[in-house]
Design an enzyme around this catalytic site. Sequence first.
Site, short mmCIF file in Angstrom:
data_model
loop_
_atom_site.label_atom_id
_atom_site.label_comp_id
_atom_site.label_asym_id
_atom_site.label_seq_id
_atom_site.Cartn_x
_atom_site.Cartn_y
_atom_site.Cartn_z
N ASN A 1 -3.95 -7.10 -6.86
CA ASN A 1 -2.96 -6.85 -5.94
C ASN A 1 -3.18 -8.10 -4.69
OD1 ASN A 1 -2.41 -4.63 -7.22
ND2 ASN A 1 -3.39 -3.40 -5.58
N ASP A 2 -4.16 -8.11 -4.41
CA ASP A 2 -4.28 -9.35 -3.43
C ASP A 2 -4.66 -10.70 -4.05
OD1 ASP A 2 -4.20 -8.15 -0.69
OD2 ASP A 2 -6.02 -7.05 -1.04
N GLU B 1 -10.58 -10.63 -4.84
CA GLU B 1 -9.27 -10.75 -4.65
C GLU B 1 -8.95 -11.74 -4.11
OE1 GLU B 1 -8.80 -6.85 -2.70
OE2 GLU B 1 -10.47 -7.21 -1.72
N ARG C 1 2.47 -9.63 -0.71
CA ARG C 1 2.74 -8.69 -1.51
C ARG C 1 3.78 -7.53 -1.08
NH1 ARG C 1 -3.19 -5.69 -1.45
NH2 ARG C 1 -2.24 -3.84 -2.12
N CYS D 1 -8.98 -3.32 -10.74
CA CYS D 1 -8.55 -2.01 -10.06
C CYS D 1 -7.27 -2.48 -9.50
CB CYS D 1 -9.65 -1.61 -9.01
SG CYS D 1 -10.02 -2.91 -7.84
N ARG E 1 -10.32 4.14 -2.13
CA ARG E 1 -9.95 3.34 -0.87
C ARG E 1 -10.39 4.04 0.14
NH1 ARG E 1 -5.35 1.79 -4.48
NH2 ARG E 1 -5.03 -0.22 -4.33
N ARG F 1 -15.29 2.14 -2.16
CA ARG F 1 -15.01 1.13 -1.56
C ARG F 1 -15.17 1.09 0.04
NH1 ARG F 1 -9.31 -2.02 -1.68
NH2 ARG F 1 -8.70 -0.61 -0.28
N HIS G 1 0.73 -1.16 -0.15
CA HIS G 1 -0.05 0.18 -0.11
C HIS G 1 0.73 1.27 -0.04
CE1 HIS G 1 -3.13 -2.72 1.06
NE2 HIS G 1 -3.82 -2.08 -0.01
#
Length: 571
Positions: free
Chosen positions: A455-456, A432, A466, A503, A297, A333, A190
């Site tokens: 990403n996840d 995810e 990650r 995303c 986010r 989100r 992040h």
Amino acid sequence: MKKIKGIGLSSGIAIGKVWVWESDFLKVPEYTVARNMVEHEISRFNLAVKETEKEIISLQEELRKNAGNQYADIFSFHLSLLNDDFLKEKARDIIINGRVNAETAVKRVLENVIREFNKSSDDLLKDRRRDLSDVIEKIISNMKKSSSPAARRTRDEIVVARDLAPSQTVSLDKKHIIGFVTEVGSITSHTAILAKALEIPAIVASDKITEILRDGDLIIIDAEAGVIIQNPAPSVIEKYRLRQEKILSRKKELSALKNLSGETRDGKRVCLQSNIELPEEIETSKKYGAEGIGLYRTEYLYLNRKDLPCEEEQFLAYRKVCDRMGGKPIIIRTLDIGGDKFLSDFEYPREMNPFLGWRGIRFCLERTDIFKTQLRAILRAAVSGNLRIMFPMVSTVEEVLMAKEILSEARDSLRKDNIPHCEKIETGIMIEIPSAALISDKLAGEVNFFSIGSNDLVQYTLAVDRGNARISHLYQPCHPSVLKLIKMTIDNGIRAGIWTGICGEMASIPEIACLLVGLGAEELSMAPVAIPSVKEKLRRMEGQELKNLAAEAMLFNNHEEVLGFLQKKIR
Ligand code: PEP
Ligand code: MG
């Protein structure tokens, strides 16, 4: 002049002086105190010791439950250090005789002990030194109530740190911090995502960088190549200044695409949107031609503060985003806390695996008070814009049903309170977690859209943290297993008549973006700065060409082959 490697996070270049942001606890404010404040400092110290003791005991209990006695007992030594009269007496002496604040006293005790330990070659003692530092770090952080030091820089500098938490990255003073380098981290952490969003040239995973660089060193960071140049020669600085100018002019070239829509050469629409963390990024999103916000986010509204944002505050923030986007779609989100983002003053349990723990929708379904407050704020703001809701970290159908139930309770309560709100709002989920992709046929019936959080998804599919630099080579978005899950999700969406977007960071790499569109993704959301180059590539390709490309890419055996193929095909 020396070159040091790391992983670059953007195309930027920064040239400036280093500021080594030492592990927070060593940067304590040091000052003398008046005689009548000495007792106050001693009680601050005693209180911090008590809080630290509580913290260590709860950590120990957690470990006993989750990992067993042998791990929990490690902390018995920490507790004995904490309760040792030596530490308390020494700190007291320094406060009284040196008339200094409690933080300084504790830091001096640590320095003295380390000096003694360093004289010994005994490895066991070295380990003990680490334990003591750990204890003292905890005491100091319990004593410190001051804001982060990065918030107070006065000249242009490049931050060099072992690690930066997302909340620390957000608190960097953008006026004066022109770049950063860290020893740990990865492209999809992040912190890295924030660096891109804030357009700060940054390099992560640069081994031992805090030991190599000193405060005041002149460095160049080339975030594209992932290279740091220490004390560059004037000719090298000149070369990089020219590159900086070139990057700037390429940006200008791409900005000519700003008002063109995302589509293939033959007119197949692909909505190119931006990921944002803070409402301030809307201006950047517009600058790069975002056609909407594909991921807002919201957790950043909850970080770096002691209280939780109330409904009104959230409503105003979300409405601001709606107003500024002027009718363009926004996917908001719901709170995705946990993993590497935590609420500052919230009693959050210590977890052995936070990324597999109490995160995202799992947190919200338990803390329905926090969840409902946010949903009410979203429904109220939706009156002013084209808002959609998205739930993160979904792994079962039941979670979606429960989240929708709470959403309708929030709606009912607004109706009862006679507060204007949106009655009908599109609701989607993030895909995810592999289980969600694998049951996407069942999930599709419950929602209006999917958004793949790659990403996840990559992290959980390949069991690769990650944020772990050591295994970053195993973090492979084009691994066939990941591509299969993405294709399965999109296909199931199409069958159920709902659209799928992406995303995660992989959507921001132009060649991979082409592959995703070829697989059927209808929307791509990314860091605003990445939109123009993705748009440029897409507008050069035919829809059918992308489909063929995707079909062929699915045949390869590994990530490298897929990437190589894409790069060859899409020049
Ligand atoms: C993702 O996981 O791909 C995603 C977009 O969510 P985040 O990066 O915030 O976890
Ligand atoms: Mg995610």
